[in-house]
Every structure is written in structure tokens, then in C-alpha cells.
Design an enzyme around this catalytic site. Structure first.
Site, short mmCIF file in Angstrom:
data_model
loop_
_atom_site.label_atom_id
_atom_site.label_comp_id
_atom_site.label_asym_id
_atom_site.label_seq_id
_atom_site.Cartn_x
_atom_site.Cartn_y
_atom_site.Cartn_z
N SER A 263 0.83 -1.25 -0.12
CA SER A 263 -0.08 -0.04 -0.04
C SER A 263 0.88 1.24 0.05
O SER A 263 2.14 1.17 0.10
CB SER A 263 -0.84 0.01 1.43
N LYS A 264 0.35 2.45 0.01
CA LYS A 264 1.04 3.76 0.07
C LYS A 264 1.95 3.74 1.19
O LYS A 264 2.86 4.51 0.98
CB LYS A 264 0.00 4.91 0.02
N ARG A 265 1.84 3.23 2.52
CA ARG A 265 2.41 3.38 3.33
C ARG A 265 3.85 2.88 3.12
O ARG A 265 4.91 2.90 3.83
CB ARG A 265 1.85 2.58 4.65
N GLY B 30 5.41 3.19 0.21
CA GLY B 30 6.22 4.25 -0.78
C GLY B 30 5.23 4.15 -1.96
O GLY B 30 3.99 3.69 -1.82
#
Length: 492
Positions: free
Chosen positions: A254-256, A258
Site C-alpha cells: 500500500s502507499k505506506r 512508498g
């Protein structure tokens, strides 16, 4: 389906840009089609009107094109089984739902959303899993007539038969489900928009899809789809559910973790060939220990048998290494074309067609993992003056008498002829010997003088590439800097 050229599809929803999980799914489908002389279809599942957008469609198409995944049927290409946007196929889904009702495989559901929500919340409060209670399946004909006469909103639900359903998965083997755990799921909402289950099956039938290659998160949907294929009188395609992509913490990417968008990796300076190579090896193996594989090699080697049943971990360090290998192997003229937009974006003037710039790229690329690295590495060579990094000053420019040593080296280089690597190295080392200092100390100071940094390619190559005039000028500037540094009052 032996003897039949496969027809596979990638069917993204334009509710976001093309992320790496979707790109890997598209790649596996594309490789399978190309390996077996089949057809790769791009279908846009845009029935979620509120969340879909034309910009997202453009982003998906651009991402696929950047990766080199061309489609045989789909947006901008056309084909005999179109249209390829689900929003243009709504009548087909409504007709299929009505046919399922007529054939006794589905029924109208008049339940108010509020009632369904309340029932679900009550079950959850009791710690129970809730399933639709088939209230509308038991409605008497006269009650249905009343509701129809009143124009009551209605959805269409599939009547799940009480039996085991199973399918063979090319990755996981036989997977069976007890249909008692599957509720009568909605096919058509009360606003006459289809659910994913209905639209995907209708499209796969009409587009002649022979193989469905998609993520493991769809395994729970597949028994519903198998039941729908049977109810619509069509053979189910072959299924292959590929492992999910996890971050380094073994949680779903996920975006966490990167960047997840393919276009973001493009902006970060990755080459498409490296990205394709990296994605292909996330959950698939060609056998042996091969890692660097060209696209033709991937096509020739790809098989569904090589897909692992375990989840794959997205390792950015591995991607950086692989991208660096591709940068190192790229013909220098192609590298110049690839880095040109990054220089322009950074506001750095780069004479990309100049032979000296090509020599600079050839010198720098062994140290670059991304195209953006090339820009940063090249800055000192393209700037009129260089800025000295504080850490470089602290580490290499504090020795006593250094200004005199650098002055002597500038004079030696001014007289060096020819100004090539061998003679430049002799001048640097000879100056150090004459001055009674270690060659390393003079080399480090020279590196700071000409690049401003503690690290660079080989210093003798750097001096020759910069040329005599620039090299001497930068050494003389360092002498002035050292004099100013020595005369500056001590910091409090």
C-alpha cells in the site's frame, strides 16, 4: 482448453492509477497471450460512476504503454467483441439478469436497504455472520404484483443452489466451496447498475475469455462466477489466481510502503524494461537462478506452472539493483534520450547529443540505480562552479598546508601533456610524493575541488573528462576557499 489460442483480459477499474499489483496481473496475462499466440484484451470496468474518471483511464493506458504491454482489443484499438468500456454495455447486463430471472436462477428483491443494514448489525452484535434470509424468494405472487404495481425499487439476486461448487486453479489446484456459505448475492442493483459479479461474467462470456489470470483476493469471488457461468449456459474459463504483492513488513502493498503507482516509478527514474523484469519475478519463476531477462526471454519462458502459491514481497532494493543493471547495459545514446527529460525537469542544461555528454554518462552510469541518480551525479560536471558539501569540507579539507599542495598540483596539471588518464595520474601521484604527503590525501582534496563531494567516479577519469582548463580552475578556486577558511574567525 487445448488447441485453442487463449483469450485473456486485464480489466482494471478506473478508480485509481495503475498500481504495481494491477500491472503485474496485466503483465502475466500479456506474457501468457504472447507465449501462446493468443489475444490480450483490455477492458475498462467503469460501472462505478461516482469513483471512475477519464483521467484515471488515461493514467492506466499510459502506464500500460510505458511498460510496453500492448493490447490486441480494447480502448483505442477496437475489436470484434466491443465495446470495451462496461459503462457502454449496461443493456447487456440487464438483459442477462432478466434472463436469469426468467430461467429461475434469480429473483427480484424488494428489501429496503435499511432493513438489510439493521439485520446485518443485529447479527454482528450477536457475533454471528449474516446472510440474506431469502425473504423475497418466499413472497407470494399477489404480494409481488402489489409491489410491482406500486413501482417499488427492486434488485435482482442470484439464487445460489445448495451444493458444492469447485474449480481447478492453475496455481492452487482444486478449490471447493460449500455453497451454503454463499448468500444469494445481488446481480443488479435497484438503480439497474450491475454488480461486479454479473458484469465480469457476462463480459467474459461475450468476449470469449478462455483464461482468467487475476489476484488471490478474487478466489472468494470465483465460486459465484462459476455458478453464474453455469446458469448462463456457458463453460467457465480456466482460472489462475496469482499471489498478492506484500511490502517488506509482509502486509499487503500500500502507499505506506512508498510508491504503488506505475507512473510514480516512471517519475522516480526506473526504466520500463527493468520494471517489467522485476514485476515478472514477483510470484513467478522461470526456473534456475536467472534474474535479468529481456522481454522476449520472459515471453519464451512464461508459464502458469511457474507461478508460486506464496505471496511475493516487493523489495525496492532489488528493484534498484535491477534498474542499475539495465542502466549499465543500455546503449549510451539510448541512455541519453532516457535521461533527457529528467535533466529538463531538474532545470539542468544537458547537451544530450554532445559526444562529451555521452562520455560523461558512460562514466557516471555504473554508480546510478535510477535515471534521477544520473542527474545528481552529473550536476558538478555541468555546473560552472561547484558547491562543497559540508561533510566533504570537514573530512578532506582541514589538513595543514593543503592549499600549498593543491597549488602545486594545479601547476603540475597545467604542464601535463598529453592530458590523459595515465599522465594525469602520474602528475597527481608525483605531486604527492614531491610534497611528502600521501597520494590519497591529495586525491580526496582534488575530488572535493572538482566535484564538491566525497564520492565520484575515478578521479583521473573525472579530471580528463572535465579537461585541463576546468580542472585547474576548480583547483585554484579551492585554494581561494582554503585561504578564506583559514582566515575566518572560529565559530562560537
Amino acid at each position: 482448453m487445448p488447441g485453442v489460442a487463449p483469450r485473456v483480459r486485464f480489466a482494471p477499474s478506473p478508480t485509481g492509477y495503475l498500481h504495481v499489483g494491477g500491472a503485474r496481473t496485466a503483465l502475466f496475462n500479456w506474457l501468457y497471450a504472447r507465449r501462446h499466440g493468443g489475444t490480450f484484451i483490455l477492458r475498462i470496468e467503469d460501472t462505478d460512476v461516482e469513483r471512475s474518471s477519464a483521467d484515471m483511464v488515461t493514467g492506466i493506458l499510459d502506464g500500460l504503454r510505458w511498460l510496453g504491454l500492448d493490447w490486441d482489443e480494447g480502448p483505442g484499438v477496437g475489436g470484434p467483441r466491443g465495446p470495451y468500456f462496461q459503462s457502454e454495455r449496461l443493456d447487456r447486463y440487464r438483459d442477462a439478469a432478466a434472463r436469469l430471472v426468467t430461467d429461475g436462477h434469480a429473483y427480484y428483491c424488494y428489501c429496503a436497504p435499511e432493513r438489510l443494514r439493521d439485520e446485518r448489525e443485529k447479527a454482528e452484535a450477536r457475533g454471528e455472520a449474516w446472510q440474506y434470509d431469502r425473504a423475497c424468494l418466499a413472497l407470494p405472487p399477489e404480494r409481488i404484483a402489489e409491489l410491482e404495481a406500486a413501482g417499488a425499487p427492486r434488485a435482482i439476486r442470484f439464487k445460489v443452489p445448495a451444493a458444492e461448487t469447485a474449480f481447478e486453479d492453475a496455481v492452487h489446484g482444486r478449490i471447493a466451496f460449500d455453497t451454503r456459505s454463499i448468500e444469494d448475492f445481488v446481480l443488479l442493483r435497484s438503480d439497474e447498475h450491475p454488480t461486479y459479479h454479473l458484469s465480469v461474467v457476462v463480459d467474459d462470456i461475450e468476449m470469449g475469455i478462455t483464461h482468467v489470470v487475476r489476484g488471490d483476493d478474487h478466489i472468494s469471488n470465483t465460486p459465484k462466477h462459476v455458478l453464474l457461468f453455469e446458469a448462463l449456459g456457458a463453460p467457465a474459463p480456466s482460472f489462475a489466481h496469482v499471489p498478492l504483492i506484500l511490502g517488506g513488513d509482509k502486509k499487503r502493498l500500500s502507499k505506506r510502503h512508498g510508491a504503488t503507482s506505475v507512473t510514480e516509478y516512471r517519475r522516480q527514474g526506473y526504466l520500463p524494461e527493468a520494471m517489467v523484469n522485476f514485476l515478472a519475478l514477483l510470484g513467478w519463476s522461470p526456473g534456475g537462478d536467472r534474474e535479468l531477462m529481456s522481454i522476449p526471454e520472459l515471453v519464451a519462458s512464461f508459464s502458469l506452472d511457474g507461478i508460486s502459491g506464496g505471496n511475493a514481497v516487493f523489495n525496492t532494493e532489488k528493484l534498484d539493483w535491477m534498474n542499475g543493471q539495465y542502466i549499465a547495459r543500455l546503449p549510451v545514446a539510448e541512455l541519453a534520450a532516457a535521461v533527457a527529460p529528467f535533466f529538463a525537469e531538474a532545470g539542468v542544461k544537458a547537451p544530450v547529443s554532445d559526444p562529451s555528454f555521452l562520455r560523461l554518462l558512460d562514466l557516471l552510469r555504473p554508480r546510478a540505480k535510477r535515471l534521477t541518480d544520473v542527474v545528481e551525479l552529473a550536476r558538478p560536471f555541468l555546473a560552472e562552479t561547484v558547491e562543497y558539501e559540508p561533510a566533504a569540507v570537514e573530512k578532506h579539507l582541514t589538513a595543514p598546508g593543503l592549499a600549498l599542495h593543491v597549488t602545486a598540483l594545479a601547476a603540475a596539471l597545467r604542464a601535463t601533456d598529453p592530458f590523459d588518464e595515465a599522465h594525469v595520474e602520474a602528475a597527481v601521484r608525483g605531486t604527492a610524493t614531491e610534497r611528502g604527503i600521501k597520494a590519497g590525501a591529495l586525491i580526496h582534496a582534488t575530488r572535493v575541488a572538482v566535484t564538491g563531494r566525497t564520492a565520484s567516479p575515478g578521479i583521473f577519469e573525472v579530471l580528463v573528462l572535465l579537461g585541463r582548463e576546468t580542472s585547474v580552475a576548480r583547483l585554484e578556486r579551492l585554494v581561494g576557499f582554503l585561504a578564506a577558511l583559514r582566515s575566518a574567525p572560529p565559530s562560537q
